[in-house]
Write a protein that holds these residues in place. Structure first.
Motif, PDB file in Angstrom:
ATOM      1  N   GLU A 119       1.314   5.812  -5.445  1.00 42.63           N
ATOM      2  CA  GLU A 119       0.699   5.211  -4.269  1.00 42.63           C
ATOM      3  C   GLU A 119       1.198   3.782  -4.191  1.00 42.63           C
ATOM      4  N   ILE A 120       1.320   3.311  -2.973  1.00 43.03           N
ATOM      5  CA  ILE A 120       1.917   2.008  -2.718  1.00 43.03           C
ATOM      6  C   ILE A 120       0.963   1.186  -1.872  1.00 43.03           C
ATOM      7  N   GLU A 121       0.701  -0.042  -2.324  1.00 44.95           N
ATOM      8  CA  GLU A 121      -0.048  -1.012  -1.531  1.00 44.95           C
ATOM      9  C   GLU A 121       0.923  -2.108  -1.126  1.00 44.95           C
ATOM     10  N   ILE A 122       0.885  -2.467   0.143  1.00 43.28           N
ATOM     11  CA  ILE A 122       1.802  -3.474   0.682  1.00 43.28           C
ATOM     12  C   ILE A 122       0.997  -4.670   1.141  1.00 43.28           C
ATOM     13  N   ILE A 123       1.476  -5.867   0.755  1.00 44.29           N
ATOM     14  CA  ILE A 123       0.866  -7.127   1.186  1.00 44.29           C
ATOM     15  C   ILE A 123       1.984  -8.099   1.551  1.00 44.29           C
ATOM     16  N   GLY A 124       1.655  -9.141   2.326  1.00 41.84           N
ATOM     17  CA  GLY A 124       2.639 -10.182   2.580  1.00 41.84           C
ATOM     18  C   GLY A 124       2.846 -10.510   4.038  1.00 41.84           C
ATOM     19  N   LEU A 125       4.078 -10.936   4.324  1.00 43.55           N
ATOM     20  CA  LEU A 125       4.435 -11.508   5.626  1.00 43.55           C
ATOM     21  C   LEU A 125       5.668 -10.817   6.197  1.00 43.55           C
ATOM     22  N   CYS A 126       5.766 -10.806   7.442  1.00 39.27           N
ATOM     23  CA  CYS A 126       4.773 -10.910   8.493  1.00 39.27           C
ATOM     24  C   CYS A 126       4.348  -9.499   8.855  1.00 39.27           C
ATOM     25  N   GLU A 144       4.605  12.098   1.738  1.00 38.14           N
ATOM     26  CA  GLU A 144       3.383  12.552   1.080  1.00 38.14           C
ATOM     27  C   GLU A 144       2.738  11.489   0.189  1.00 38.14           C
ATOM     28  N   ALA A 145       3.357  10.324   0.059  1.00 39.02           N
ATOM     29  CA  ALA A 145       2.773   9.266  -0.769  1.00 39.02           C
ATOM     30  C   ALA A 145       1.636   8.580  -0.015  1.00 39.02           C
ATOM     31  N   ARG A 146       0.652   8.141  -0.773  1.00 40.03           N
ATOM     32  CA  ARG A 146      -0.416   7.329  -0.179  1.00 40.03           C
ATOM     33  C   ARG A 146       0.140   5.914  -0.029  1.00 40.03           C
ATOM     34  N   ILE A 147       0.216   5.448   1.204  1.00 40.20           N
ATOM     35  CA  ILE A 147       0.727   4.117   1.506  1.00 40.20           C
ATOM     36  C   ILE A 147      -0.392   3.342   2.172  1.00 40.20           C
ATOM     37  N   MET A 148      -0.682   2.170   1.606  1.00 42.07           N
ATOM     38  CA  MET A 148      -1.761   1.330   2.115  1.00 42.07           C
ATOM     39  C   MET A 148      -1.212  -0.049   2.449  1.00 42.07           C
ATOM     40  N   VAL A 149      -1.750  -0.628   3.492  1.00 47.07           N
ATOM     41  CA  VAL A 149      -1.481  -2.027   3.817  1.00 47.07           C
ATOM     42  C   VAL A 149      -2.804  -2.751   3.717  1.00 47.07           C
ATOM     43  N   ASN A 150      -2.825  -3.781   2.890  1.00 44.97           N
ATOM     44  CA  ASN A 150      -4.039  -4.571   2.683  1.00 44.97           C
ATOM     45  C   ASN A 150      -4.078  -5.670   3.750  1.00 44.97           C
ATOM     46  N   ALA A 151      -4.863  -5.446   4.777  1.00 50.86           N
ATOM     47  CA  ALA A 151      -4.901  -6.349   5.941  1.00 50.86           C
ATOM     48  C   ALA A 151      -5.307  -7.769   5.571  1.00 50.86           C
ATOM     49  N   SER A 152      -6.180  -7.923   4.586  1.00 45.40           N
ATOM     50  CA  SER A 152      -6.640  -9.265   4.220  1.00 45.40           C
ATOM     51  C   SER A 152      -5.577 -10.066   3.475  1.00 45.40           C
ATOM     52  N   CYS A 153      -4.519  -9.402   3.024  1.00 47.62           N
ATOM     53  CA  CYS A 153      -3.427 -10.066   2.306  1.00 47.62           C
ATOM     54  C   CYS A 153      -2.138 -10.041   3.128  1.00 47.62           C
ATOM     55  N   CYS A 154      -2.290  -9.926   4.428  1.00 44.75           N
ATOM     56  CA  CYS A 154      -1.148  -9.953   5.349  1.00 44.75           C
ATOM     57  C   CYS A 154      -1.464 -10.916   6.488  1.00 44.75           C
ATOM     58  N   MET A 169       0.508   1.044  12.323  1.00 44.52           N
ATOM     59  CA  MET A 169       0.571   1.693  11.010  1.00 44.52           C
ATOM     60  C   MET A 169      -0.503   2.763  10.867  1.00 44.52           C
ATOM     61  N   ARG A 170      -1.701   2.490  11.358  1.00 42.68           N
ATOM     62  CA  ARG A 170      -2.760   3.516  11.330  1.00 42.68           C
ATOM     63  C   ARG A 170      -2.290   4.775  12.071  1.00 42.68           C
ATOM     64  N   SER A 171      -1.646   4.573  13.213  1.00 42.03           N
ATOM     65  CA  SER A 171      -1.159   5.698  14.011  1.00 42.03           C
ATOM     66  C   SER A 171      -0.125   6.528  13.262  1.00 42.03           C
ATOM     67  N   CYS A 172       0.548   5.904  12.313  1.00 43.49           N
ATOM     68  CA  CYS A 172       1.596   6.577  11.538  1.00 43.49           C
ATOM     69  C   CYS A 172       1.099   7.017  10.163  1.00 43.49           C
ATOM     70  N   GLN A 173      -0.218   7.138  10.023  1.00 49.91           N
ATOM     71  CA  GLN A 173      -0.862   7.636   8.806  1.00 49.91           C
ATOM     72  C   GLN A 173      -0.646   6.744   7.598  1.00 49.91           C
ATOM     73  N   ILE A 174      -0.558   5.456   7.842  1.00 52.88           N
ATOM     74  CA  ILE A 174      -0.563   4.463   6.778  1.00 52.88           C
ATOM     75  C   ILE A 174      -1.976   3.899   6.747  1.00 52.88           C
ATOM     76  N   GLU A 175      -2.561   3.909   5.578  1.00 52.17           N
ATOM     77  CA  GLU A 175      -3.953   3.505   5.431  1.00 52.17           C
ATOM     78  C   GLU A 175      -4.069   1.984   5.478  1.00 52.17           C
ATOM     79  N   VAL A 176      -4.918   1.485   6.338  1.00 46.98           N
ATOM     80  CA  VAL A 176      -5.168   0.046   6.402  1.00 46.98           C
ATOM     81  C   VAL A 176      -6.467  -0.219   5.641  1.00 46.98           C
ATOM     82  N   ILE A 177      -6.348  -1.043   4.601  1.00 46.03           N
ATOM     83  CA  ILE A 177      -7.493  -1.393   3.777  1.00 46.03           C
ATOM     84  C   ILE A 177      -7.739  -2.882   3.877  1.00 46.03           C
ATOM     85  N   ASP A 178      -8.872  -3.334   3.394  1.00 42.17           N
ATOM     86  CA  ASP A 178      -9.206  -4.755   3.449  1.00 42.17           C
ATOM     87  C   ASP A 178      -9.927  -5.121   2.158  1.00 42.17           C
ATOM     88  N   ARG A 179      -9.142  -5.500   1.163  1.00 41.41           N
ATOM     89  CA  ARG A 179      -9.699  -5.887  -0.148  1.00 41.41           C
ATOM     90  C   ARG A 179      -9.707  -7.394  -0.260  1.00 41.41           C
TER      91      ARG A 179
END
Length: 180
Positions: A119-126, A144-154, A169-179
């Motif tokens: 599983e992959i979590e992505i953070i950063g710019l832009c 098939e990998a779980r891909i997440m973008v951490n909105a609070s770290c972008c 990204m949500r529309s493309c089945q990438i999970e948007v999280i907020d940690r």
């Protein structure tokens, strides 16, 4: 399950340099905290990218669309921000990418996915340029990998573009999280 944290382009030019924004500066502490958290879990899974251009940037196709010199190899603006650099694991992999997304990053993750479930979590710019480009490329390489973008770290170029990219990204089945 092997976890990866991809830290995208936390470079001076995007924070307080030629393309810097208040939004980018505002996420530094959250990005540092997330890196430190990941280091305590599995340090070898953190990968950093650096937007990398050459001195002839303004003659490139991207330079015609965005005629602002930034992230020129070897300059202070190209370097990863000191506050982020200070928490990078020793010997961390840093990928220099000449475009928005990194084929090298996607390739590394693809190879690992052939061995382990990842599983992959992505953070950063832009959010609306390099984060979304990398997230979509990784999704195309490893659907098939779980891909997440951490909105609070972008942060996006603007708050509106940040939100639009998250929705794409949500529309493309990438999970948007907020940690936070």
């Amino acid at each position: 399950m092997k976890k990866y944290l991809a830290v995208i382009d936390m470079q001076n030019d995007f924070i307080d340099g030629s393309l810097g924004t208040d939004e980018a500066a505002s996420i530094i502490d959250r990005v540092r905290d997330r890196i430190l958290e990941a280091r305590s879990e599995v340090p070898e899974t953190i990968i950093f990218t650096r937007d990398t251009h050459e001195v002839d940037y303004l003659n490139s196709l991207e330079g015609h669309y965005l005629p602002v010199e930034h992230c020129i190899r070897g300059t202070k603006g190209w370097e990863i921000n000191d506050r982020i650099k200070g928490v990078m694991p020793e010997g961390a992999l840093v990928i220099d990418k000449p475009s928005f997304a990194s084929l090298e990053l996607a390739g590394i993750l693809l190879e690992e996915s052939r061995i382990n479930q990842i599983e992959i979590e992505i953070i950063g710019l832009c959010t609306d340029i390099c984060v979304v480009s990398n997230a979509l490329l990784i999704k195309a390489f490893i659907p098939e990998a779980r891909i997440m973008v951490n909105a609070s770290c972008c942060a996006g170029v603007t708050p509106e573009k940040h939100d639009a990219a998250l929705e794409t990204m949500r529309s493309c089945q990438i999970e948007v999280i907020d940690r936070e």
